[in-house]
Structures are given as C-alpha cells and as structure tokens.
Motif scaffolding. Structure first.
Motif, PDB file in Angstrom:
ATOM      1  N   TYR A  87       0.957  -1.195   0.169  1.00 53.79           N
ATOM      2  CA  TYR A  87       0.130   0.073  -0.140  1.00 53.79           C
ATOM      3  C   TYR A  87       1.000   1.152  -0.025  1.00 53.79           C
ATOM      4  O   TYR A  87       1.997   1.192   0.333  1.00 53.79           O
ATOM      5  N   GLU A  88       0.266   2.385  -0.413  1.00 50.67           N
ATOM      6  CA  GLU A  88       1.111   3.360  -0.486  1.00 50.67           C
ATOM      7  C   GLU A  88       0.235   4.510   0.565  1.00 50.67           C
ATOM      8  O   GLU A  88      -0.811   4.878   0.327  1.00 50.67           O
ATOM      9  N   LEU A  89       0.935   5.145   1.437  1.00 50.43           N
ATOM     10  CA  LEU A  89       0.348   5.937   2.445  1.00 50.43           C
ATOM     11  C   LEU A  89       0.183   7.262   1.771  1.00 50.43           C
ATOM     12  O   LEU A  89       1.338   8.054   1.574  1.00 50.43           O
ATOM     13  N   LEU A  90      -1.009   7.704   1.824  1.00 50.39           N
ATOM     14  CA  LEU A  90      -1.365   9.103   1.338  1.00 50.39           C
ATOM     15  C   LEU A  90      -1.406  10.074   2.331  1.00 50.39           C
ATOM     16  O   LEU A  90      -1.187  11.336   2.078  1.00 50.39           O
ATOM     17  N   PRO A 102      -8.382   7.716  10.861  1.00 51.30           N
ATOM     18  CA  PRO A 102      -8.294   7.071   9.661  1.00 51.30           C
ATOM     19  C   PRO A 102      -7.183   7.490   8.789  1.00 51.30           C
ATOM     20  O   PRO A 102      -7.135   8.586   8.657  1.00 51.30           O
ATOM     21  N   LEU A 103      -6.595   6.775   8.190  1.00 48.07           N
ATOM     22  CA  LEU A 103      -5.389   7.208   7.079  1.00 48.07           C
ATOM     23  C   LEU A 103      -5.747   6.716   5.762  1.00 48.07           C
ATOM     24  O   LEU A 103      -6.158   5.754   5.534  1.00 48.07           O
ATOM     25  N   ARG A 104      -5.452   7.700   4.921  1.00 48.45           N
ATOM     26  CA  ARG A 104      -5.800   7.584   3.476  1.00 48.45           C
ATOM     27  C   ARG A 104      -4.519   6.748   2.850  1.00 48.45           C
ATOM     28  O   ARG A 104      -3.491   6.930   3.074  1.00 48.45           O
ATOM     29  N   TYR A 105      -4.843   5.803   1.927  1.00 49.11           N
ATOM     30  CA  TYR A 105      -3.888   4.897   1.194  1.00 49.11           C
ATOM     31  C   TYR A 105      -4.252   4.375  -0.105  1.00 49.11           C
ATOM     32  O   TYR A 105      -5.622   4.469  -0.468  1.00 49.11           O
ATOM     33  N   LEU A 115     -10.764   3.322  -2.169  1.00 48.21           N
ATOM     34  CA  LEU A 115     -10.617   2.729  -0.716  1.00 48.21           C
ATOM     35  C   LEU A 115     -11.027   3.660   0.468  1.00 48.21           C
ATOM     36  O   LEU A 115     -10.671   4.615   0.054  1.00 48.21           O
ATOM     37  N   LYS A 116     -11.729   3.031   1.330  1.00 49.13           N
ATOM     38  CA  LYS A 116     -11.950   3.844   2.663  1.00 49.13           C
ATOM     39  C   LYS A 116     -10.927   4.019   3.461  1.00 49.13           C
ATOM     40  O   LYS A 116      -9.896   3.147   3.447  1.00 49.13           O
ATOM     41  N   PRO A 117     -10.398   5.189   4.101  1.00 47.15           N
ATOM     42  CA  PRO A 117      -9.346   5.285   5.230  1.00 47.15           C
ATOM     43  C   PRO A 117      -9.552   4.158   6.102  1.00 47.15           C
ATOM     44  O   PRO A 117     -10.762   3.822   6.479  1.00 47.15           O
ATOM     45  N   ILE A 118      -8.371   3.964   6.842  1.00 44.34           N
ATOM     46  CA  ILE A 118      -8.372   2.864   7.540  1.00 44.34           C
ATOM     47  C   ILE A 118      -7.453   3.282   8.614  1.00 44.34           C
ATOM     48  O   ILE A 118      -6.310   4.062   8.632  1.00 44.34           O
ATOM     49  N   THR A 119      -7.735   3.180  10.041  1.00 43.36           N
ATOM     50  CA  THR A 119      -6.591   3.217  11.299  1.00 43.36           C
ATOM     51  C   THR A 119      -5.567   2.407  11.054  1.00 43.36           C
ATOM     52  O   THR A 119      -5.745   1.273  10.362  1.00 43.36           O
ATOM     53  N   TYR A 120      -4.564   2.837  11.725  1.00 38.49           N
ATOM     54  CA  TYR A 120      -3.376   1.973  11.840  1.00 38.49           C
ATOM     55  C   TYR A 120      -3.678   0.491  12.633  1.00 38.49           C
ATOM     56  O   TYR A 120      -3.304  -0.525  12.277  1.00 38.49           O
ATOM     57  N   HIS A 121      -4.306   0.610  13.692  1.00 34.31           N
ATOM     58  CA  HIS A 121      -4.893  -0.438  14.333  1.00 34.31           C
ATOM     59  C   HIS A 121      -5.455  -1.517  13.618  1.00 34.31           C
ATOM     60  O   HIS A 121      -5.113  -2.910  13.534  1.00 34.31           O
ATOM     61  N   ASN A 122      -6.362  -1.320  12.608  1.00 32.08           N
ATOM     62  CA  ASN A 122      -7.246  -1.954  11.689  1.00 32.08           C
ATOM     63  C   ASN A 122      -6.343  -2.798  10.700  1.00 32.08           C
ATOM     64  O   ASN A 122      -6.433  -3.807  10.207  1.00 32.08           O
TER      65      ASN A 122
END
Length: 442
Positions: A87-90, A102-105, A115-122
C-alpha cells in the motif's frame, strides 16, 4: 540542610509550574502545595507535595501527554507497515496526529480501486484493500469451485479439459463426446444454461428439416423428380434429379436450387432459345438476348421491380428501427437482417398498376414521365400501409421456401411461421434456462 520556601518555589518554576501557596502558609515538604500550570491554565490542579514533585509528579494533563508521546507509534513505522502490505500511505506526516484517526492510502495492485481510509490498528488486524481480500478469498475457494464447475460440465455431457478455475466469467476448454475433434470454450455461467452449441444446432436442424416426402413433392410440382435410392439430408446436399419433360436427362443439383428456380434441365433451357437466336448462332452473329428471348425473362417486370424496390430504403429503415434492429423470431439483435413485406411485393405492385389502369411493361422507360410519377406516388402511398417485419436472412429464405413468393406469403402465414419457429428455437433455452421467455415483438 533545611529546604526553604525559595527552594520549593524554584523547583516548581523549573517544572514549568507556578507555586500558588504563599510563604506564610508553607509549613513543610510533605504538605500539598497549590500550583498553576502554564501549559494548561484553565485546569484546576489538585495540589502536590514537594517530595512528589521531586519524584517526577506534576501537572496531570502534562503527564498524560507525556505518556501518550512515549506510547505513540512514529510516522515512519506506520508508513513501513503500509508498504509491507503493498500500500502507498497518502496521509502526510503533517496530517498525522494519532493512530486513532483513519489514514488515506492506495493499493499498488489495484490503483483504481476506491478505498476507505483505515486506522493503523485495523491495518495490523489484517483489514485493508477489498479487491485484495476478494482475491485471497477466491484463491481459497477455487479448488472447491473447480469441483462444482467440473460437475456442471459433466451434467451437460461434456469433458472439461482445464484443471484450474478462475471465475464464473472466464472461459474453460472442453470437448463434446459427439464432436471430439473440436476443442470448445464456455464459462461456468454459460454451461449452467446450455451444453454443446454444435449439438444444439444439430437438434434444431433436425426439428426444422423438411421430410424427404415433402421435398420430393415440392420438386415434383416444379417438374423434377428425385431419383430413387437417395436419402435427403438438407437443402444444400446434391442429389440426382430427373426432368419430367426429358426423363432421359440425369443431372446433379441441390433442392435449394430447384425450389428457388436456379437449377434446371439443360434441354429445357435450350428449348427456350428462339428460332431467331438459333439462326444467329448458326450464322455466327453476336447474340444479345433481350425480352422474352432472355433466359432470365420473368414477364418483363425485372427493371420495374428494381425501380420500385429502390424506393423501399426508407421504409425498410423505418421497420428495422421500429424493432430495434432485432429479429422478431430469434430475438437476436444485429446481424444480416431483412425486412419482410406483410403483403407480397408483386401483389402490391400489380394493385398499383391496376388501379392506374396501366399494363406491366418490360422497363420503366416504356412508361411516360406522367405515368412514372403516378406509379411512384401510388406505390409510395401503398407502401406506407404495408407492415414490415425485421427478420434474419436465413428465416426469411426458409419462409419463402415453404410458402413461395405468391399469395400464400401473406401476413397470416408469416405469423404462423414466426410462432412455430420461435417456439421450437426458444424451447431449448427454456429447458436449460428456466428464467427465459420468448420475445414479444408484435
């Protein structure tokens, strides 16, 4: 050495705090002292002793932030975790505040996927790109679905050649025991509905094929008899015929030529040559056979027929568009489509000439300019009243082969032909695909 009030005040100042307890109220280092935190000026502090302050205690909120900073995962580590999953972290480092947001990627395998943003823990739990998850799930299920697909081919009497299943939309190679020389391809979705198309075509051909007695009767009505000891298979099969006028003549042709007037006896053709033409041949003069002397003579209407049919282009487009360029029998769209007249062409032509009181001349040039205008206007007027049917070329030929091009080629017989042919054609689809239904065109 005794700790003075000034020492305590200095210690609070070093911690970024301001001692609020006055010198008069200060007693010893174990009592709670009131203080003020410059970082959190609006918070009420519970108070703290000098010994607790030396041990590291202070503002509750500052301590909470410090603990969070110690536990917080840094941006570089989070970015590496995304890269390990392709994945590329945006989300930029400036935008990153905590692991709870939530982080965009973007997935490098599926760059166009939304793709929906996702948290680091998820992310650490295995969640992420949905297309990737579907692929992993499909990979696990492929062996199971291969067995199901293989059974579907076997249920249709086919032998599956491929040993790997991709999905229901991907074609798989197979062989039909009745046609082992040919490798064919079908998807799992298709094989659930139907089997070998070659077998289906053969079955349709058998059902639609005229019997040998029917073909022999039609040929005999035209003056040609099928020689004994021959088996009729289809209209394109060459058979040996006998001319009723010249029984000694024996020649090969197919029934399609006989019924359409293209095949015939050579002696019958030679008898159509006039005496004048024979004289021309004998004397070596060039022969130009016109009118009744021409072997293609059909009552002198060829050129007028062509002239009138040229005016049907808009009429044909109108009915093709009306049926959405779809065959009224098979329901298939596109291909080589004809427009069938609800009333035979020659009846329409003759009715126009009869109404005008004009004879049928050999060419349109034999009519005067005024007569030609009346013929075209009358024909255009009659044509607007005639219904047209969009139909495939093969069904159009079959209809005229059965009913000819005379008065029997009318609307009532066409409807009977359409219903019979469509029911036979769609019965195969209905059996293999319960949800199918015959197309309703008119």
């Amino acid at each position: 050495m005794a700790i003075t009030y000034e020492d305590v005040e200095k210690r609070f100042s070093e911690k970024g705090l301001m001692l609020l307890t006055t010198k008069e109220n200060y007693r010893n280092t174990t009592e709670r002292l009131a203080f003020f935190c410059f970082a959190h000026p609006y918070e009420v502090q519970p108070g703290i002793s000098y010994h607790k302050l030396k041990s590291g205690y202070g503002c509750y909120s500052c301590a909470k932030i410090a603990r969070a900073d110690n536990r917080r995962t840094n941006y570089a580590e989070i970015k590496a975790a995304f890269e390990n999953r392709d994945y590329e972290l945006l989300t930029t480092e400036e935008e990153f505040t905590s692991t709870q947001i939530p982080l965009r990627y973007r997935c490098l395998k599926h760059p166009d996927a939304k793709l929906k943003p996702i948290t680091y823990h998820n992310l650490l739990k295995g969640k992420g790109c949905r297309p990737c998850a579907n692929e992993r799930k499909a990979e696990k299920l492929r062996p199971k679905y291969f067995i199901i697909a293989k059974k579907a081919f076997e249920d249709q009497g086919l032998v599956l050649l491929d040993e790997f299943y991709v999905d229901a939309k991907t074609k798989m190679a197979y062989k039909c025991p009745r046609h082992p020389e040919q490798v064919q391809h079908k998807t799992y979705d298709d094989v659930k509905r139907s089997g070998c198309p070659l077998c289906t075509n053969e079955e349709l051909s058998v059902r639609q094929r005229s019997s040998q007695e029917e073909v022999a009767t039609k040929c005999l009505a035209l003056g040609f008899r099928i020689r004994d000891g021959q088996e009729y298979i289809n209209a394109h099969q060459k058979l040996r015929f006998e001319c009723q006028k010249h029984p000694e003549v024996d020649y090969m042709t197919n029934t399609d030529n006989i019924l359409n007037g293209h095949g015939g006896c050579a002696k019958c053709k030679s008898e159509n040559i006039s005496v004048a033409q024979k004289l021309n041949f004998k004397e070596g003069r060039q022969v130009v056979r016109r009118g009744k002397d021409n072997l293609a003579w059909r009552g002198g209407t060829t050129e007028i027929n062509y002239y009138l049919r040229e005016r049907e282009k808009e009429w044909k487009q109108k009915w093709l568009k009306y049926y959405n360029y779809t065959c009224v029998i098979s329901g298939d769209r596109g291909g080589k489509l004809h427009v069938h007249h609800a009333e035979p062409f020659h009846i329409l032509r003759d009715s126009v000439l009869k109404k005008l009181g004009l004879p049928i001349y050999q060419t349109i040039g034999e009519y005067t300019e005024a007569e030609r205008i009346k013929i075209t206007e009358g024909y255009d007027e009659q044509l607007l009243k005639i219904e047209g049917f969009s139909i495939k070329e093969e069904y159009h030929k079959e209809f005229h082969r059965i009913y000819g091009k005379g008065s029997e080629a009318n609307r009532e017989n066409f409807i009977l032909f359409k219903n019979k042919t469509a029911s036979e054609l769609w019965s195969v689809k209905v059996i293999s695909e319960p949800g199918s239904s015959m197309p309703e065109m008119f």
